[in-house]
Every structure is written in structure tokens, then in C-alpha cells.
Write an enzyme that holds these catalytic residues in place. Structure first.
Site, mmCIF file in Angstrom:
data_model
loop_
_atom_site.group_PDB
_atom_site.id
_atom_site.type_symbol
_atom_site.label_atom_id
_atom_site.label_comp_id
_atom_site.label_asym_id
_atom_site.label_seq_id
_atom_site.Cartn_x
_atom_site.Cartn_y
_atom_site.Cartn_z
ATOM 1 N N SER A 259 34.747 33.358 29.957
ATOM 2 C CA SER A 259 36.085 33.051 29.447
ATOM 3 C C SER A 259 36.121 32.819 27.937
ATOM 4 O O SER A 259 37.108 33.226 27.297
ATOM 5 C CB SER A 259 36.668 31.856 30.202
ATOM 6 O OG SER A 259 35.767 30.780 30.250
ATOM 7 N N HIS B 186 39.342 35.941 35.508
ATOM 8 C CA HIS B 186 39.398 36.521 34.167
ATOM 9 C C HIS B 186 40.515 37.542 34.010
ATOM 10 O O HIS B 186 41.093 37.664 32.920
ATOM 11 C CB HIS B 186 38.043 37.129 33.810
ATOM 12 C CG HIS B 186 36.987 36.097 33.617
ATOM 13 N ND1 HIS B 186 35.643 36.334 33.855
ATOM 14 C CD2 HIS B 186 37.067 34.796 33.206
ATOM 15 C CE1 HIS B 186 34.954 35.244 33.594
ATOM 16 N NE2 HIS B 186 35.786 34.301 33.204
ATOM 17 N N GLU C 73 31.253 22.284 26.189
ATOM 18 C CA GLU C 73 30.184 22.477 27.157
ATOM 19 C C GLU C 73 29.248 21.272 27.115
ATOM 20 O O GLU C 73 28.860 20.823 26.039
ATOM 21 C CB GLU C 73 29.401 23.756 26.853
ATOM 22 C CG GLU C 73 28.232 24.030 27.775
ATOM 23 C CD GLU C 73 28.617 24.032 29.252
ATOM 24 O OE1 GLU C 73 27.931 23.338 30.038
ATOM 25 O OE2 GLU C 73 29.593 24.707 29.614
ATOM 26 N N ASP D 49 31.375 16.214 27.689
ATOM 27 C CA ASP D 49 31.843 16.309 29.069
ATOM 28 C C ASP D 49 33.248 16.899 29.068
ATOM 29 O O ASP D 49 34.156 16.377 28.417
ATOM 30 C CB ASP D 49 31.847 14.913 29.687
ATOM 31 C CG ASP D 49 32.183 14.908 31.169
ATOM 32 O OD1 ASP D 49 32.824 15.868 31.651
ATOM 33 O OD2 ASP D 49 31.830 13.924 31.843
ATOM 34 N N GLY D 50 33.446 17.990 29.802
ATOM 35 C CA GLY D 50 34.737 18.655 29.812
ATOM 36 C C GLY D 50 35.868 17.786 30.291
ATOM 37 O O GLY D 50 37.022 17.963 29.878
ATOM 38 N N HIS E 265 35.016 23.774 30.283
ATOM 39 C CA HIS E 265 33.668 23.989 30.850
ATOM 40 C C HIS E 265 33.258 25.420 30.484
ATOM 41 O O HIS E 265 33.257 26.316 31.320
ATOM 42 C CB HIS E 265 33.681 23.794 32.368
ATOM 43 C CG HIS E 265 34.065 22.407 32.791
ATOM 44 N ND1 HIS E 265 35.364 21.938 32.759
ATOM 45 C CD2 HIS E 265 33.312 21.374 33.264
ATOM 46 C CE1 HIS E 265 35.396 20.686 33.192
ATOM 47 N NE2 HIS E 265 34.163 20.323 33.512
ATOM 48 N N ASP F 250 37.441 25.030 34.459
ATOM 49 C CA ASP F 250 36.628 25.829 35.372
ATOM 50 C C ASP F 250 35.297 25.118 35.591
ATOM 51 O O ASP F 250 34.256 25.576 35.120
ATOM 52 C CB ASP F 250 36.428 27.226 34.751
ATOM 53 C CG ASP F 250 35.555 28.127 35.594
ATOM 54 O OD1 ASP F 250 35.405 27.864 36.801
ATOM 55 O OD2 ASP F 250 35.007 29.092 35.033
#
Length: 282
Positions: free
Chosen positions: A102, A18, A120, A145-146, A41, A166
Site C-alpha cells: 500500500s 489494493h 511501521e 505503533d500504528g 501498518h 491494515d
């Protein structure tokens, strides 16, 4: 491993990720043109450090907990200021009860003309994410789905911005999926900034991942690796890495200052260290 965000919010890996994210966003704002942040994600957005998940691990105490109690040199404080700004805005006093993921860091560090796409897959997490940001017209939340989003949402219409990847590393082939996803996204949008996070638990898997990334032909990839102690693949997480494609030209020099101080502050035992180099140069 299963790296669900709620159990690890605010730990050493979050601090490194971060703080780097905040530096990139600060750089993107130097130009007036709008940009987009795509978080593949996204997680919950904001994490309650008194939740059952956070209390079960207590990992935040070795991460952001140490930072807020540390004496920070002036030059380091300047680099951490955008990151700390998001934490102060969420908390009413010096204690940290809530930690920004994030999405929240991106929301607070972007401008009125910038846009966020938050993806997400987990239904419960998505519902919390949607409820948190449904009133902000700059933010689009997507239950998907990311890995599909990584290929579908680039390039953004702004033609400037950052893709943060991520994943939770719930699947055994996640490293291969990450390398393949980056290659496909970069083919569609080669000028974007990509920030990829990964755990360091199995050195062989990490080495193969780096080899796959090199074989993709993508150039300008900055590598950051950070260890708070020696570790092994069957123990708790003690190391993490970032790959940054097309990093801001200022970022490497900033991390040269920041990483040694973070290592000293967050060290948890023998084996602590960091690495900063070009996995692939220009």
C-alpha cells in the site's frame, strides 16, 4: 492469526484491498486540493515475490498471478488500470517479480502536492521502509505503533485524505482495538476516508466487530467481504473484509462491477462469494 505482509504479498486479499485503495486514490485526485494518505501498518512498501517468505506460501500465484494471466473485459480493465499501473511500473515485463504494498501504491498514485505518512512498528520492516522512501520529501516514515498513530496523526493539515488501517492481527484482541481506534480517530476527524482491512476466519469475532462499529455511531460505512473458498478459523485464510468510512460516492457502483469479476477470477473452490452493502447508511 499472524498476517505479516511479506508472507502474503499479492494474494487474493491484497488484490481486493489494493484495487479498492487505487480506486479511492483515483477519486481523491479529481480535485486539485492536496490530500494526505496515512498508512498505520505500512509494512515494507515493496515485496520481492522470489523471497523466502513469498516462496514459502506461494499465495501471490492465486492472487495477482491469476490477474495478470486473465482476459479482462474492457470495463473491468478501466477500473483496475490505476492498480495495474503501479505493478507495471515496478516490473520490466509481463512477469511479476515485485509487488507493491500500500505505501508504494499510494506513492505512485499521488501527486507532487500530496503527502504520505507511513507508520511501521517492526524495526526491520521500518528500516527497509525508511531506506526505500528517505529520498522522497513527500513521504514521512515513522517507527511507531500504528494504533498510537491512528489517534495522533489525524486530522492532517490538508484536511483531505485517507487513513488505511491494515494490521497484522497478531493479537487476540485486534478486532476490538481496530473498532476502538476507528472511533477515536473519527471523533477527531469525521470527514476523512477510512479504509479498514480485516481477515474473515472466525464468523463470531467478525460479527462482534461489526456490532462494535455500529455502536460507535459512525455513519456512512460501506462493507466489502470477499471469499475465495469456504474456510475455518484453523485453516488458511480464504476470506477478508473491508470497511470504508465516507467512501467516494462512485465507489459502491464501481465495486458492483468489479467484485463479481474478481470472484470468478480468483475463486479457489466451493464457497467463493462476495458481499457489498452498507454496514451503516447515511
Amino acid at each position: 492469526m499472524n498476517y505479516r505482509h511479506a508472507f502474503h504479498a499479492g494474494n487474493f486479499a491484497d488484490v481486493v484491498k489494493h484495487a479498492t485503495l487505487a480506486r479511492i486514490l483515483d477519486y481523491l485526485k479529481k480535485k486539485p486540493a492536496a490530500f494526505r494518505v496515512i498508512d498505520t501498518h505500512a509494512g515494507l512498501g515493496v515485496y520481492d515475490l522470489s523471497s523466502d517468505e513469498a516462496l514459502r506460501t506461494g499465495e501471490w500465484q492465486g492472487g495477482i498471478g491469476r490477474l495478470i494471466e486473465a482476459e479482462i473485459p474492457e470495463n473491468i480493465a478501466a477500473l483496475l488500470e490505476p492498480y495495474f499501473e503501479t505493478i507495471r511500473d515496478l516490473n520490466s515485463d509481463d512477469a511479476v517479480a515485485a509487488y507493491p504494498g500500500s505505501p508504494e501504491i499510494a506513492r505512485r498514485l499521488t501527486r507532487r502536492n500530496d503527502r504520505l505518512t507511513l507508520v511501521e512498528l517492526h524495526t526491520r520492516d521500518y528500516e527497509a521502509l525508511f531506506a526505500l522512501y528517505s529520498g522522497d520529501r513527500r513521504i514521512k516514515t515513522v517507527e511507531l505503533d500504528g494504533w498510537l498513530a491512528l489517534g495522533s496523526f489525524v486530522p492532517p493539515k490538508e484536511k483531505r485524505g485517507l487513513v488505511l488501517v491494515d494490521p497484522a492481527f497478531e493479537e487476540t484482541d485486534e478486532f476490538a482495538t481496530l473498532a476502538d481506534g476507528l472511533a477515536k480517530a473519527h471523533h477527531r476527524w469525521s470527514t476523512g476516508i477510512y479504509l479498514l482491512w480485516y481477515p474473515i476466519k472466525d464468523a463470531t469475532k467478525v460479527r462482534h466487530f461489526h456490532e462494535d462499529i455500529k455502536a460507535s455511531g459512525i455513519r456512512r460505512i460501506l462493507r466489502v467481504e470477499f471469499q475465495v473458498a469456504s474456510g475455518d478459523k484453523d485453516g488458511p485464510l480464504t476470506g477478508c473484509g473491508l470497511l470504508i468510512v465516507n467512501p467516494p460516492y462512485t465507489l459502491a457502483d464501481e465495486l458492483k462491477l468489479l467484485l463479481p469479476w474478481l470472484q470468478k477470477t480468483l475463486s479457489a473452490g466451493p464457497g467463493a462469494g462476495h458481499r457489498l452493502d452498507w454496514l451503516v447508511p447515511e
